[in-house]
Scaffold this motif. Structure first.
Motif, PDB file in Angstrom:
ATOM      1  N   VAL A   9       0.843  -1.201   0.000  1.00  0.00           N
ATOM      2  CA  VAL A   9       0.000   0.000   0.000  1.00  0.00           C
ATOM      3  C   VAL A   9       0.878   1.250   0.000  1.00  0.00           C
ATOM      4  CG1 VAL A   9      -1.678   1.337   1.343  1.00  0.00           C
ATOM      5  CG2 VAL A   9      -1.984  -1.122   1.064  1.00  0.00           C
ATOM      6  N   LEU A 141      -3.174  -0.800  -4.922  1.00  0.00           N
ATOM      7  CA  LEU A 141      -4.232  -0.245  -4.074  1.00  0.00           C
ATOM      8  C   LEU A 141      -5.596  -0.884  -4.299  1.00  0.00           C
ATOM      9  CD1 LEU A 141      -3.365   3.565  -4.168  1.00  0.00           C
ATOM     10  CD2 LEU A 141      -2.753   1.860  -2.441  1.00  0.00           C
ATOM     11  N   SER A 144      -6.668  -2.962  -1.306  1.00  0.00           N
ATOM     12  CA  SER A 144      -6.419  -2.381   0.015  1.00  0.00           C
ATOM     13  C   SER A 144      -7.738  -2.191   0.757  1.00  0.00           C
ATOM     14  CB  SER A 144      -5.688  -1.037  -0.109  1.00  0.00           C
ATOM     15  OG  SER A 144      -6.544  -0.062  -0.663  1.00  0.00           O
TER      16      SER A 144
END
Length: 170
Positions: A9, A141, A144
């Protein structure tokens, strides 16, 4: 299933921050012509969406390539956290649940892959770099647990819906 660590991330957020700083025209220029400057972000956002889609249950060569990029990003980010700021790496930061792509949705990702490759080959050097960074950012991402991960759910649902519509008409 692909999962992302805090290091992964971090890599994704570094790419996002880098791209935003490269893009930022300044307040005065942005206020003068916001549409022009917002349009300059479209290649990055489109490739971010593509990268995000490749992490949502895609298998085969595309899924393997996406998993390899995610694994490398996790490793690089974890190493940077350990050696850069002394924080432990390897902790999972992924969403606990996500919406996988249906078969027609996965077929649309294959079509998007062909379009993405053509766009990278046709684009200028700067735009090509932007497209690649956007896809990398989307891969890191997309799963995430934060805002980017939540964006993956409606994105996957939209692609599944479009795929169902496209293949129902054929």
């Amino acid at each position: 299933m692909n999962y992302v660590t805090f290091g992964g991330v971090t890599v994704g957020l570094c790419i996002l921050g880098y791209q935003l700083m490269i893009w930022w025209p300044g307040r005065k220029q942005l206020m003068k012509d916001p549409v022009k400057h917002a349009a300059a972000l479209l290649p990055f956002l489109a490739s971010w969406a593509y990268g995000c889609l490749t992490t949502l249950g895609i298998a085969g060569l595309i899924g393997t390539a996406s998993s390899a990029v995610l694994g490398l990003s996790n490793w690089l980010g974890d190493a940077a956290l350990i050696w850069g700021v002394g924080e432990p790496g390897g902790q999972q930061a992924g969403a606990k649940t996500f919406v996988p792509l249906s078969s027609p949705g996965a077929a649309l990702v294959l079509i998007a892959t062909c379009v993405f490759i053509a766009a990278v080959k046709k684009a200028s050097a700067d735009t090509s770099k932007t497209l690649k960074l956007g896809a990398w950012c989307g891969i890191t991402l997309g799963t995430s647990a934060g805002v980017a991960g939540f964006a993956a759910v409606p994105l996957a649902q939209a692609v599944n819906w479009c795929g169902d519509g496209l293949y129902a008409a054929v």
